[in-house]
Design an enzyme around this catalytic site. Structure first.
Site, mmCIF file in Angstrom:
data_model
loop_
_atom_site.group_PDB
_atom_site.id
_atom_site.type_symbol
_atom_site.label_atom_id
_atom_site.label_comp_id
_atom_site.label_asym_id
_atom_site.label_seq_id
_atom_site.Cartn_x
_atom_site.Cartn_y
_atom_site.Cartn_z
ATOM 1 N NE ARG A 71 77.897 17.788 27.702
ATOM 2 C CZ ARG A 71 79.055 17.850 27.035
ATOM 3 N NH1 ARG A 71 79.954 18.755 27.338
ATOM 4 N NH2 ARG A 71 79.309 17.002 26.072
ATOM 5 C CG ASN A 103 80.124 9.791 20.501
ATOM 6 O OD1 ASN A 103 80.300 10.870 19.931
ATOM 7 N ND2 ASN A 103 79.279 8.884 20.057
ATOM 8 C CG ASP A 105 78.465 8.444 24.827
ATOM 9 O OD1 ASP A 105 79.061 7.381 24.609
ATOM 10 O OD2 ASP A 105 77.790 9.039 23.961
ATOM 11 C CG HIS A 120 87.205 14.166 20.875
ATOM 12 N ND1 HIS A 120 86.184 14.547 20.035
ATOM 13 C CD2 HIS A 120 88.354 14.371 20.180
ATOM 14 C CE1 HIS A 120 86.691 14.963 18.883
ATOM 15 N NE2 HIS A 120 88.009 14.857 18.938
ATOM 16 C CB CYS A 128 95.304 16.946 38.312
ATOM 17 S SG CYS A 128 96.106 18.438 38.893
ATOM 18 C CB CYS A 148 94.562 17.664 42.241
ATOM 19 S SG CYS A 148 95.750 16.325 42.114
ATOM 20 C CB CYS A 151 99.363 18.931 42.898
ATOM 21 S SG CYS A 151 98.119 19.291 41.661
ATOM 22 N N GLY A 188 77.233 9.213 12.206
ATOM 23 C CA GLY A 188 76.706 10.223 13.125
ATOM 24 C C GLY A 188 77.685 11.311 13.519
HETATM 25 C C1 BJW Z 1 72.667 11.621 13.429
HETATM 26 C C2 BJW Z 1 71.601 11.363 14.266
HETATM 27 C C3 BJW Z 1 71.158 10.057 14.260
HETATM 28 C C4 BJW Z 1 72.036 13.384 14.534
HETATM 29 N N1 BJW Z 1 71.743 9.153 13.476
HETATM 30 N N2 BJW Z 1 73.235 10.716 12.653
HETATM 31 C C5 BJW Z 1 91.013 27.554 15.283
HETATM 32 C C6 BJW Z 1 91.428 27.764 16.601
HETATM 33 C C7 BJW Z 1 91.761 26.686 17.454
HETATM 34 C C8 BJW Z 1 91.665 25.394 17.002
HETATM 35 C C9 BJW Z 1 91.250 25.194 15.691
HETATM 36 C C10 BJW Z 1 90.935 26.249 14.842
HETATM 37 N N3 BJW Z 1 90.553 25.746 13.631
HETATM 38 C C11 BJW Z 1 90.628 24.405 13.702
HETATM 39 C C12 BJW Z 1 91.033 24.058 14.938
HETATM 40 C C13 BJW Z 1 91.223 22.695 15.456
HETATM 41 C C14 BJW Z 1 90.010 22.272 16.277
HETATM 42 C C15 BJW Z 1 88.782 22.179 15.371
HETATM 43 O O1 BJW Z 1 88.601 21.238 14.643
HETATM 44 N N4 BJW Z 1 87.889 23.164 15.442
HETATM 45 C C16 BJW Z 1 86.717 23.180 14.557
HETATM 46 C C17 BJW Z 1 85.510 23.687 15.326
HETATM 47 C C18 BJW Z 1 87.052 24.016 13.338
HETATM 48 N N5 BJW Z 1 90.358 20.992 16.808
HETATM 49 C C19 BJW Z 1 90.996 20.904 17.975
HETATM 50 O O2 BJW Z 1 91.256 21.881 18.649
HETATM 51 C C20 BJW Z 1 91.438 19.514 18.388
HETATM 52 N N6 BJW Z 1 92.813 19.568 18.747
HETATM 53 C C21 BJW Z 1 93.748 19.841 17.853
HETATM 54 O O3 BJW Z 1 93.499 20.018 16.659
HETATM 55 O O4 BJW Z 1 95.024 19.947 18.368
HETATM 56 C C22 BJW Z 1 96.040 20.540 17.536
HETATM 57 C C23 BJW Z 1 95.850 22.045 17.581
HETATM 58 C C24 BJW Z 1 96.082 22.714 18.764
HETATM 59 C C25 BJW Z 1 95.943 24.098 18.805
HETATM 60 C C26 BJW Z 1 95.532 24.823 17.684
HETATM 61 C C27 BJW Z 1 95.274 24.133 16.489
HETATM 62 C C28 BJW Z 1 95.460 22.743 16.437
HETATM 63 C C29 BJW Z 1 90.669 19.060 19.618
HETATM 64 C C30 BJW Z 1 89.227 18.837 19.294
HETATM 65 C C31 BJW Z 1 88.488 18.450 20.575
HETATM 66 C C32 BJW Z 1 86.990 18.354 20.314
HETATM 67 N N7 BJW Z 1 86.349 18.276 21.586
HETATM 68 C C33 BJW Z 1 84.891 18.193 21.594
HETATM 69 C C34 BJW Z 1 84.409 18.388 23.059
HETATM 70 C C35 BJW Z 1 84.617 17.131 23.878
HETATM 71 C C36 BJW Z 1 84.135 17.312 25.273
HETATM 72 C C37 BJW Z 1 82.666 17.659 25.357
HETATM 73 O O5 BJW Z 1 81.794 16.930 24.878
HETATM 74 O O6 BJW Z 1 82.364 18.693 25.947
HETATM 75 O O7 BJW Z 1 84.456 16.949 21.074
HETATM 76 S S1 BJW Z 1 84.112 19.387 20.520
HETATM 77 C C38 BJW Z 1 82.807 18.337 20.023
HETATM 78 O O8 BJW Z 1 82.860 18.116 18.609
HETATM 79 C C39 BJW Z 1 83.046 16.988 20.709
HETATM 80 C C40 BJW Z 1 82.753 16.038 19.593
HETATM 81 O O9 BJW Z 1 83.408 14.808 19.810
HETATM 82 C C41 BJW Z 1 83.256 16.767 18.372
HETATM 83 C C42 BJW Z 1 82.668 16.261 17.085
HETATM 84 O O10 BJW Z 1 81.292 16.480 17.023
HETATM 85 P P1 BJW Z 1 80.343 15.379 16.392
HETATM 86 O O11 BJW Z 1 80.448 14.124 17.156
HETATM 87 O O12 BJW Z 1 80.562 15.315 14.935
HETATM 88 O O13 BJW Z 1 78.900 15.970 16.760
HETATM 89 P P2 BJW Z 1 78.048 17.070 16.006
HETATM 90 O O14 BJW Z 1 77.050 17.557 16.967
HETATM 91 O O15 BJW Z 1 78.916 18.086 15.342
HETATM 92 O O16 BJW Z 1 77.353 16.264 14.808
HETATM 93 C C43 BJW Z 1 76.381 15.273 15.024
HETATM 94 C C44 BJW Z 1 76.068 14.637 13.695
HETATM 95 O O17 BJW Z 1 75.166 13.573 13.919
HETATM 96 C C45 BJW Z 1 75.392 15.589 12.692
HETATM 97 O O18 BJW Z 1 76.013 15.408 11.419
HETATM 98 C C46 BJW Z 1 73.940 15.098 12.649
HETATM 99 O O19 BJW Z 1 73.358 15.261 11.358
HETATM 100 C C47 BJW Z 1 74.115 13.642 12.966
HETATM 101 N N8 BJW Z 1 72.973 13.004 13.604
HETATM 102 N N9 BJW Z 1 71.266 12.551 14.918
HETATM 103 C C48 BJW Z 1 72.787 9.560 12.672
HETATM 104 N N10 BJW Z 1 70.098 9.694 15.032
#
Ligand code: BJW
Length: 247
Positions: A71, A103, A105, A120, A128, A148, A151, A188
């Site tokens: 990626r 994002n 990126d 994020h 590390c 790393c 370490c 988005g």
């Molecule tokens: C367009 C378009 C165009 C298309 N024009 N629009 C149960 C167990 C454990 C944790 C949890 C749980 N329940 C809830 C949680 C918390 C969890 C969470 O939210 N989970 C959900 C899945 C329910 N969150 C976390 O764990 C966060 N930490 C946290 O809460 O800490 C406290 C905590 C700790 C322990 C337990 C509980 C709480 C951390 C979240 C980290 C998210 N990381 C990612 C990966 C990043 C690295 C990678 O890329 O690999 O971040 S996940 C992924 O989703 C990425 C994104 O930033 C994030 C959001 O997604 P996004 O950007 O909205 O993308 P899409 O694909 O979902 O949507 C795209 C949109 O664009 C769509 O609406 C389309 O329609 C639209 N679109 N083309 C305009 N041209």
């Protein structure tokens, strides 16, 4: 019929503090798949939500490292699109502006946005796993994941995985912007992942108007002071800029 673009343009013209939250949809037109799009090729059989966790990394470090390496290479070849440029343009035109992105990126900075709050992390950086310290250089030819240099722990991408805490400074900056803006643009994002998904609500509760830009209104907030501009961000956001500040 309400002229939603005209309404959003009026809000943008009057706003003293504009806060923006972007998600993967903003970069879709740069050729970066959204997070919840089906993966293709080699990765078609993996669920991204299952790879983006510390547990997955500890279970299968090589697989997760390779997924991110692929990626990273794809993202490095991508350029900002008109949505990124239009958001940078808004920043130059309004009195106060905060751009918060989910994002990883780096395309907002590449488009000239001066200040970007990255919730994020950023895939271009590596850190590390054990010490949580960013490293500047790593071996791309040897062991995967590389080690790393300090370490000997495993290196990982500097992104926030599920179950991990967001960087505190970034989260505080995002909360402060949501609390104090008078216009919040959500562009988005599917609004599925917390805590980022709570930002539009937080802004709305604090009295801001919310403008949502997305190709679908599925899963988006609805109600008083919430306006939805349906369409691709690369068309809608530049259109909003033109409607707000006609030359
Ligand atoms: C367009 C378009 C165009 C298309 N024009 N629009 C149960 C167990 C454990 C944790 C949890 C749980 N329940 C809830 C949680 C918390 C969890 C969470 O939210 N989970 C959900 C899945 C329910 N969150 C976390 O764990 C966060 N930490 C946290 O809460 O800490 C406290 C905590 C700790 C322990 C337990 C509980 C709480 C951390 C979240 C980290 C998210 N990381 C990612 C990966 C990043 C690295 C990678 O890329 O690999 O971040 S996940 C992924 O989703 C990425 C994104 O930033 C994030 C959001 O997604 P996004 O950007 O909205 O993308 P899409 O694909 O979902 O949507 C795209 C949109 O664009 C769509 O609406 C389309 O329609 C639209 N679109 N083309 C305009 N041209």
């Amino acid at each position: 019929m309400t002229d939603v673009v005209g309404l959003a343009a009026a809000l943008l013209r009057e706003a003293r503090h504009v806060a923006v939250l972007t998600g993967a949809g903003v970069s879709a037109e740069s050729g970066i798949p959204t997070f919840r799009d089906a993966l293709s090729g080699l990765w078609a059989s993996y669920d991204p939500e299952e790879l983006a966790t510390p547990q997955a990394f500890l279970r299968q470090p090589e697989l997760v490292w390779d997924w991110y390496a692929e990626r990273r290479a794809a993202i490095t070849a991508c350029a900002p699109n008109p949505a990124h440029h239009a958001l940078a343009e808004i920043e130059r035109r309004v009195p106060r502006f905060t751009l918060v992105t989910q994002n990883i990126d780096g395309l907002h900075a590449a488009a000239g946005s001066a200040t970007v709050v990255e919730l994020h992390g950023n895939i271009r950086r590596v850190k590390c796993f054990d010490e949580d310290v960013v490293v500047e250089q790593w071996d791309t030819a040897g062991e995967r994941p590389p080690r790393c240099p300090r370490c000997g722990g495993m290196l990982r991408p500097d992104v926030v995985w599920f179950g991990e805490l967001l960087p505190e400074r970034a989260l505080r900056a995002a909360w402060a912007a949501a609390e104090s803006c008078d216009l919040f643009l959500s562009v988005g994002t599917s609004n599925l992942v917390v805590p980022a998904a709570s930002l539009p609500w937080m802004a709305h509760r604090a009295g801001a108007s919310v403008v949502v830009v997305n190709t679908t209104d599925e899963g988006q907030h609805k109600g008083d002071r919430i306006h939805c501009l349906l369409g691709p961000a690369g068309t809608v956001v530049p259109g909003l800029v033109r409607a707000t500040w006609p030359e």
